[in-house]
Enzyme design. Sequence first.
Site, PDB file in Angstrom:
ATOM      1  N   GLY A  12       0.792  -1.229   0.000  1.00 37.17           N
ATOM      2  CA  GLY A  12       0.000   0.000   0.000  1.00 37.17           C
ATOM      3  C   GLY A  12       0.817   1.267   0.000  1.00 37.17           C
ATOM      4  O   GLY A  12       0.446   2.261   0.629  1.00 37.17           O
ATOM      5  N   GLY A 130      22.407 -10.597   6.044  1.00 36.14           N
ATOM      6  CA  GLY A 130      23.154  -9.432   6.507  1.00 36.14           C
ATOM      7  C   GLY A 130      22.760  -9.069   7.930  1.00 36.14           C
ATOM      8  O   GLY A 130      21.587  -8.870   8.236  1.00 36.14           O
ATOM      9  N   LYS A 320       5.970 -14.760 -43.144  1.00 36.63           N
ATOM     10  CA  LYS A 320       4.769 -14.718 -42.304  1.00 36.63           C
ATOM     11  C   LYS A 320       3.924 -15.965 -42.534  1.00 36.63           C
ATOM     12  O   LYS A 320       3.608 -16.303 -43.664  1.00 36.63           O
ATOM     13  CB  LYS A 320       3.975 -13.440 -42.618  1.00 36.63           C
ATOM     14  CG  LYS A 320       2.599 -13.363 -41.964  1.00 36.63           C
ATOM     15  CD  LYS A 320       1.502 -13.545 -42.992  1.00 36.63           C
ATOM     16  CE  LYS A 320       0.129 -13.431 -42.365  1.00 36.63           C
ATOM     17  NZ  LYS A 320      -0.942 -13.741 -43.351  1.00 36.63           N
ATOM     18  N   HIS A 332      17.449 -11.896 -50.276  1.00 39.14           N
ATOM     19  CA  HIS A 332      17.246 -10.550 -49.748  1.00 39.14           C
ATOM     20  C   HIS A 332      16.060  -9.872 -50.436  1.00 39.14           C
ATOM     21  O   HIS A 332      15.632 -10.259 -51.526  1.00 39.14           O
ATOM     22  CB  HIS A 332      18.495  -9.672 -49.913  1.00 39.14           C
ATOM     23  CG  HIS A 332      19.280  -9.938 -51.142  1.00 39.14           C
ATOM     24  ND1 HIS A 332      20.613 -10.269 -51.134  1.00 39.14           N
ATOM     25  CD2 HIS A 332      18.910  -9.972 -52.444  1.00 39.14           C
ATOM     26  CE1 HIS A 332      21.033 -10.472 -52.364  1.00 39.14           C
ATOM     27  NE2 HIS A 332      20.020 -10.288 -53.182  1.00 39.14           N
ATOM     28  N   TYR A 335       9.405 -10.948 -49.737  1.00 38.50           N
ATOM     29  CA  TYR A 335       8.287 -11.208 -48.821  1.00 38.50           C
ATOM     30  C   TYR A 335       7.698 -12.572 -49.126  1.00 38.50           C
ATOM     31  O   TYR A 335       7.305 -12.859 -50.266  1.00 38.50           O
ATOM     32  CB  TYR A 335       7.201 -10.136 -48.955  1.00 38.50           C
ATOM     33  CG  TYR A 335       5.955 -10.474 -48.156  1.00 38.50           C
ATOM     34  CD1 TYR A 335       5.980 -10.446 -46.766  1.00 38.50           C
ATOM     35  CD2 TYR A 335       4.773 -10.844 -48.793  1.00 38.50           C
ATOM     36  CE1 TYR A 335       4.849 -10.770 -46.017  1.00 38.50           C
ATOM     37  CE2 TYR A 335       3.639 -11.178 -48.056  1.00 38.50           C
ATOM     38  CZ  TYR A 335       3.684 -11.132 -46.671  1.00 38.50           C
ATOM     39  OH  TYR A 335       2.578 -11.463 -45.936  1.00 38.50           O
ATOM     40  N   TYR A 356      -2.763 -11.545 -50.599  1.00 33.77           N
ATOM     41  CA  TYR A 356      -4.005 -10.893 -50.171  1.00 33.77           C
ATOM     42  C   TYR A 356      -4.680 -10.241 -51.363  1.00 33.77           C
ATOM     43  O   TYR A 356      -4.066  -9.435 -52.071  1.00 33.77           O
ATOM     44  CB  TYR A 356      -3.683  -9.863 -49.091  1.00 33.77           C
ATOM     45  CG  TYR A 356      -4.877  -9.172 -48.477  1.00 33.77           C
ATOM     46  CD1 TYR A 356      -5.978  -9.894 -48.021  1.00 33.77           C
ATOM     47  CD2 TYR A 356      -4.895  -7.785 -48.331  1.00 33.77           C
ATOM     48  CE1 TYR A 356      -7.061  -9.257 -47.443  1.00 33.77           C
ATOM     49  CE2 TYR A 356      -5.969  -7.139 -47.747  1.00 33.77           C
ATOM     50  CZ  TYR A 356      -7.061  -7.882 -47.313  1.00 33.77           C
ATOM     51  OH  TYR A 356      -8.128  -7.249 -46.734  1.00 33.77           O
ATOM     52  N   ARG A 409       6.092 -11.927 -68.445  1.00 31.43           N
ATOM     53  CA  ARG A 409       6.435 -10.505 -68.592  1.00 31.43           C
ATOM     54  C   ARG A 409       6.214 -10.105 -70.048  1.00 31.43           C
ATOM     55  O   ARG A 409       6.210 -10.943 -70.955  1.00 31.43           O
ATOM     56  CB  ARG A 409       7.893 -10.262 -68.196  1.00 31.43           C
ATOM     57  CG  ARG A 409       8.898 -11.017 -69.047  1.00 31.43           C
ATOM     58  CD  ARG A 409      10.290 -10.967 -68.445  1.00 31.43           C
ATOM     59  NE  ARG A 409      11.263 -11.635 -69.311  1.00 31.43           N
ATOM     60  CZ  ARG A 409      12.425 -12.109 -68.883  1.00 31.43           C
ATOM     61  NH1 ARG A 409      12.753 -11.994 -67.617  1.00 31.43           N
ATOM     62  NH2 ARG A 409      13.266 -12.673 -69.732  1.00 31.43           N
TER      63      ARG A 409
END
Length: 428
Positions: A12, A130, A320, A332, A335, A356, A409
Amino acid sequence: MQNAAAIIYTSGCGALYKNCPPALGELVFRPVLGWVNAALDALEISDRCYVRYEGEDALEELAKDSPVFVHSKDAGHPALSANDWVKKREDKNIVVLCAEAPFVDEASIKGAFTHHIENNYDMTVLASGGRTAFIKELTNSAFWVKGAFLSELFSSADPEDKDGKGFISAALKVISGKGTVAGTFVTGKPELNMRAGTPEELLTLNAAARTAVFKKLCAEGVRFICTDGIIIEPSVKIGAGTKILPGSIIKGSTTIGEGCIIGPNSYIEDSVIGDNTEVNSTQVRSSTLENGVKIGPFSQVRPNCIIHDGCKIGDYVEIKNSEVGARTAIAHLTYVGDSDVGEGVNFGCGCCIANYDGQNKHRTKIGDHAFLGCNTNLIAPVELGDFAYTAAGSTITKNVPDYALAVGRAKQENIADWVKKHDAIKIK
């Protein structure tokens, strides 16, 4: 621990910070009271109650299912508020602990209990050892006490003892009058009764807690060049021969194997790191890195990932909710999200798995020994077969069979003399 119960009380002494009682101050990533609870949990003393003062409502979350009593500042020692609870446990031995004193650890509590039982004491006070500290410790130390004797003490407590500081002294007087004996258990721990009452005291406690963790890990064979900026939660387990470099923070239910190099400046939480793995300036949360993995610098492993043996993860890579097969290389600037990646896969620089679509997350599957050219985009859901290749700069929206090369591409077209017509100023 059989036939044992616990009373944990707050002193307290006011708020540590705004709306934060001292028992909730953060001590190496866990509340101060969490250290006390951890010691009792380790000893399997589940029969416990808590006594708090008014305004300390937040402590009740750490009490879980145990009863919590509210103590008045003018009612002596906080343990008095647990009178009815104690009367039902007169056949037990009760340890009384302060919620703001985190270093009354498992070994101290257990050692004092054994000493208490073997000598048949009514009360056993824990002391740091002590000589000059003992008188102070008599007023606020942890102690073991027989339940029946504690119940008797409640009826004989000095009504003038408004702050409870004379409680143990009063107990010793009662014991002396009965002709029985009280004891002292010397822990040999100078920090035994250090408390978190002010921000400065909490800072001192954190320094002491960090040092205690380092000493324990050093004794177990963990290596430190220096401890600057290193914070390791006591719950962390680290194997012998592992080196922890400056600036690294390791917390939660983390286990690190032998022969690893962690840091500098790595953050690991609730994760499993295998043997001989290097985590260089990287964040790892709620994931597994198996043996021989090398990752970093400046990468991130987000929750629910498994990185298998021998993977090499370079700089500025984010992974992830994915599983990455053994010996895969993600060099390098890449993601990898919501993916199942096979063994021996090679990711070129700048690859991205677009998982996503704006409404839902989709998974991507990459077979063993696939090769992703630089700046490949995989638009999930999509699958690459074993030994499949993607050409650099491709955006892949359809499945790629085993052994196939996918080129997604636009065909290059050179427009002659375009610069002469559109950028004449530079030419001059």
